[in-house]
Design a protein around this motif. Structure first.
Motif, PDB file in Angstrom:
ATOM      1  N   PRO A 104    -117.435 -90.138  40.078  1.00 47.23           N
ATOM      2  CA  PRO A 104    -116.638 -90.606  38.942  1.00 47.23           C
ATOM      3  C   PRO A 104    -116.674 -92.136  38.891  1.00 47.23           C
ATOM      4  CG  PRO A 104    -115.417 -89.009  40.256  1.00 47.23           C
ATOM      5  CD  PRO A 104    -116.652 -89.373  41.031  1.00 47.23           C
ATOM      6  N   ALA A 105    -116.780 -92.661  37.704  1.00 49.53           N
ATOM      7  CA  ALA A 105    -116.777 -94.112  37.496  1.00 49.53           C
ATOM      8  C   ALA A 105    -115.730 -94.433  36.443  1.00 49.53           C
ATOM      9  CB  ALA A 105    -118.160 -94.585  37.051  1.00 49.53           C
ATOM     10  N   ALA A 106    -115.378 -95.695  36.325  1.00 52.66           N
ATOM     11  CA  ALA A 106    -114.331 -96.106  35.393  1.00 52.66           C
ATOM     12  C   ALA A 106    -114.596 -95.603  33.976  1.00 52.66           C
ATOM     13  CB  ALA A 106    -114.203 -97.626  35.397  1.00 52.66           C
ATOM     14  N   ASP A 107    -115.848 -95.678  33.532  1.00 56.18           N
ATOM     15  CA  ASP A 107    -116.178 -95.283  32.166  1.00 56.18           C
ATOM     16  C   ASP A 107    -116.994 -93.998  32.086  1.00 56.18           C
ATOM     17  OD1 ASP A 107    -114.886 -97.485  31.023  1.00 56.18           O
ATOM     18  OD2 ASP A 107    -116.651 -98.760  31.290  1.00 56.18           O
ATOM     19  N   GLY A 108    -116.982 -93.186  33.137  1.00 57.02           N
ATOM     20  CA  GLY A 108    -117.752 -91.938  33.094  1.00 57.02           C
ATOM     21  C   GLY A 108    -118.206 -91.504  34.469  1.00 57.02           C
ATOM     22  N   THR A 109    -119.537 -91.520  34.664  1.00 55.57           N
ATOM     23  CA  THR A 109    -120.114 -91.012  35.897  1.00 55.57           C
ATOM     24  C   THR A 109    -121.260 -91.908  36.350  1.00 55.57           C
ATOM     25  OG1 THR A 109    -119.604 -88.749  35.270  1.00 55.57           O
ATOM     26  CG2 THR A 109    -121.293 -89.017  36.951  1.00 55.57           C
TER      27      THR A 109
END
Length: 155
Positions: A104-109
Motif C-alpha cells: 500500500p502507498a499513500a496514493d495507491g499501490t
C-alpha cells in the motif's frame, strides 16, 4: 505512475512501479496476463500449482507455474519451460521466478517486480529488462489507469 531507478547490474532484474489503484485491483490486473503482457495466453493462474503459457510467435514461448499467491500482496510464477530462439541459450529463463510484491502507498499501490535468476550476465538480460519496463511500467500501468475510469459493473 512512476518508475523506480534502473536495475543494478549486479543483481536480479527489479523494477518498482506506483499506480493510483488499491492492491486488490493491482493483484487482479496482474492475473489478467493477456491484457498487459502477451496476448497469446492459455491455462490457469488462479491457484498455487496452476500452469499457464504465454507466447509471442517466433520470439518467445514460456510456461509458468504459480508457485506462491498471497492475496493482494504477492504472486510468484516459476518458469518451467521457456524458449527464445534468438539466444544462444534459448532456455535461459527456465528455473527463474517472476515475483510481484504489492505494498500500500499513500496514493495507491507500489508494485515491486523482481525477475529472480535473470542475471545481468545473461545474454537476454538487456532485452528482457526493456520488455519488463515496457510491460509493467507501460501496459500494466495503462491497464490500471483504464480500469480506474470504469466501475466494477462496467469491466
Amino acid at each position: 505512475m512512476t518508475l523506480g531507478s534502473p536495475p543494478k547490474r549486479d543483481a536480479d532484474f527489479a523494477l518498482e512501479v506506483e499506480v493510483e489503484r488499491a492492491p486488490a485491483e493491482v493483484f487482479a490486473a496482474i492475473h489478467d496476463v493477456s491484457a498487459w503482457w502477451i496476448t497469446a495466453v492459455g491455462g490457469a493462474n488462479a491457484e498455487v500449482g496452476d500452469e499457464f503459457w504465454v507466447e509471442k510467435s517466433g520470439v518467445h514461448t514460456c510456461r509458468l507455474r504459480v508457485a506462491q499467491l498471497v492475496a493482494d500482496r504477492r504472486i510468484v510464477w516459476r518458469v518451467v519451460r521457456s524458449t527464445r530462439p534468438s539466444l544462444a541459450d534459448s532456455e535461459e529463463w527456465v528455473g527463474t521466478d517472476l515475483t510481484f510484491e504489492l505494498f500500500p502507498a499513500a496514493d495507491g499501490t507500489r508494485l515491486r517486480f523482481t525477475h529472480v535468476g535473470l542475471s545481468p550476465l545473461d545474454e537476454g538480460y538487456d532485452v528482457s529488462a526493456r520488455e519488463w519496463e515496457r510491460h509493467l511500467g507501460g501496459r500494466l500501468a495503462d491497464l490500471l489507469a483504464l480500469r480506474a475510469g470504469t466501475s466494477e459493473g462496467e469491466r
